[in-house]
Design a protein around this motif. Structure first.
Motif, PDB file in Angstrom:
ATOM      1  N   HIS A  32       0.844  -1.199   0.000  1.00 53.78           N
ATOM      2  CA  HIS A  32       0.000   0.000   0.000  1.00 53.78           C
ATOM      3  C   HIS A  32       0.872   1.238   0.000  1.00 53.78           C
ATOM      4  O   HIS A  32       2.037   1.196   0.398  1.00 53.78           O
ATOM      5  N   SER A  33       0.304   2.316  -0.503  1.00 55.62           N
ATOM      6  CA  SER A  33       1.007   3.597  -0.475  1.00 55.62           C
ATOM      7  C   SER A  33       0.014   4.701  -0.188  1.00 55.62           C
ATOM      8  O   SER A  33      -1.139   4.656  -0.609  1.00 55.62           O
ATOM      9  N   ILE A  34       0.495   5.675   0.549  1.00 49.02           N
ATOM     10  CA  ILE A  34      -0.308   6.853   0.881  1.00 49.02           C
ATOM     11  C   ILE A  34       0.217   8.017   0.061  1.00 49.02           C
ATOM     12  O   ILE A  34       1.434   8.234  -0.023  1.00 49.02           O
ATOM     13  N   ASN A  35      -0.727   8.740  -0.563  1.00 46.94           N
ATOM     14  CA  ASN A  35      -0.404   9.922  -1.370  1.00 46.94           C
ATOM     15  C   ASN A  35       0.702   9.646  -2.382  1.00 46.94           C
ATOM     16  O   ASN A  35       1.728  10.330  -2.409  1.00 46.94           O
ATOM     17  N   ASP A  36       0.454   8.626  -3.198  1.00 44.82           N
ATOM     18  CA  ASP A  36       1.363   8.280  -4.301  1.00 44.82           C
ATOM     19  C   ASP A  36       2.803   8.049  -3.865  1.00 44.82           C
ATOM     20  O   ASP A  36       3.746   8.417  -4.560  1.00 44.82           O
ATOM     21  N   GLY A  37       2.984   7.465  -2.699  1.00 50.98           N
ATOM     22  CA  GLY A  37       4.320   7.052  -2.288  1.00 50.98           C
ATOM     23  C   GLY A  37       4.975   7.867  -1.198  1.00 50.98           C
ATOM     24  O   GLY A  37       6.136   7.620  -0.860  1.00 50.98           O
ATOM     25  N   GLU A  38       4.258   8.827  -0.611  1.00 47.78           N
ATOM     26  CA  GLU A  38       4.850   9.567   0.513  1.00 47.78           C
ATOM     27  C   GLU A  38       5.186   8.599   1.645  1.00 47.78           C
ATOM     28  O   GLU A  38       6.130   8.807   2.398  1.00 47.78           O
ATOM     29  N   TYR A  39       4.370   7.580   1.793  1.00 44.48           N
ATOM     30  CA  TYR A  39       4.572   6.526   2.788  1.00 44.48           C
ATOM     31  C   TYR A  39       4.040   5.253   2.165  1.00 44.48           C
ATOM     32  O   TYR A  39       3.081   5.281   1.377  1.00 44.48           O
ATOM     33  N   GLY A  40       4.628   4.135   2.537  1.00 43.33           N
ATOM     34  CA  GLY A  40       4.112   2.870   2.037  1.00 43.33           C
ATOM     35  C   GLY A  40       4.604   1.707   2.857  1.00 43.33           C
ATOM     36  O   GLY A  40       5.476   1.845   3.718  1.00 43.33           O
ATOM     37  N   GLY A  41       4.014   0.563   2.565  1.00 44.90           N
ATOM     38  CA  GLY A  41       4.410  -0.632   3.283  1.00 44.90           C
ATOM     39  C   GLY A  41       4.062  -1.884   2.515  1.00 44.90           C
ATOM     40  O   GLY A  41       3.304  -1.857   1.539  1.00 44.90           O
ATOM     41  N   GLU A  42       4.633  -2.969   2.978  1.00 40.96           N
ATOM     42  CA  GLU A  42       4.397  -4.269   2.356  1.00 40.96           C
ATOM     43  C   GLU A  42       4.326  -5.318   3.453  1.00 40.96           C
ATOM     44  O   GLU A  42       5.090  -5.261   4.420  1.00 40.96           O
ATOM     45  N   SER A  43       3.407  -6.259   3.301  1.00 40.95           N
ATOM     46  CA  SER A  43       3.294  -7.315   4.300  1.00 40.95           C
ATOM     47  C   SER A  43       3.108  -8.674   3.640  1.00 40.95           C
ATOM     48  O   SER A  43       2.716  -8.773   2.483  1.00 40.95           O
ATOM     49  N   MET A  44       3.433  -9.685   4.415  1.00 39.02           N
ATOM     50  CA  MET A  44       3.177 -11.072   4.033  1.00 39.02           C
ATOM     51  C   MET A  44       2.398 -11.698   5.175  1.00 39.02           C
ATOM     52  O   MET A  44       2.805 -11.616   6.339  1.00 39.02           O
TER      53      MET A  44
END
Length: 175
Positions: free
Chosen positions: A72-84
């Protein structure tokens, strides 16, 4: 001869489509996440006069259906994350790891509450805002999902924040 060429072309096209089709099988323990597969978005409720915040997330089958990968990303990449997310047979529990562009990560467990609802409990490592735990409840309703999230921040639980995610054609972006 034209008939044979048409048949051969049709066979090639159908074979190509079948070969590139994405399997949708998931491990039995991950079935609760099947409706979540795909791309979603929500707009955060923010105080008037502050910057708008939009979250775009993608849920996908991973590791031959033995895991769910979310980005996921907030505001086109200002913040993001990845999970498994996967089922840990030793713990007999759904577990997950979440890594962020902000440099902190979480690990946690999930409990299925119903065929459409689950709760996640996270231990946070390295958050600069003093968040050490997160609890979120997600429910799939009418082709949307609603998430209510509370944070243990500086020793106190925050009031739950609720967001409703709808299907989206947007792309998760990282800078």
């Amino acid at each position: 001869m034209s008939y044979i060429k048409t048949l051969l072309l049709t066979f090639c096209l159908v074979s190509g489509v079948v070969a590139h089709a994405q399997p949708t099988e998931l491990a039995a323990e991950l079935q609760v996440f099947k409706p979540y597969l795909g791309t979603w978005q929500t707009n955060f409720d923010v105080p008037e006069g502050t910057k708008a915040m939009q979250d775009v997330g993608k849920w996908e089958r991973a590791l031959n259906g033995k895991a769910i990968r979310t980005t996921h990303s907030i505001n086109d990449g200002e913040y993001g994350g990845e999970s498994m997310i996967f089922y840990d047979t030793k713990k007999q529990s759904l577990v997950f790891y979440y890594f962020t562009t902000a440099g902190f990560y979480t690990k946690g467990t999930m409990k299925v509450l119903s065929p459409t609802q689950f709760v996640a409990y996270e231990e946070v490592t390295g958050n600069k805002d003093g968040i050490t735990k997160v609890k979120s409840t997600s429910e799939f309703i009418d082709d949307q999902f609603v998430v209510a999230t509370s944070y243990l921040k500086k020793g106190e639980w925050t009031k739950p924040q609720q967001r409703t995610y709808t299907r989206s054609n947007k792309t998760v972006k990282f800078k």
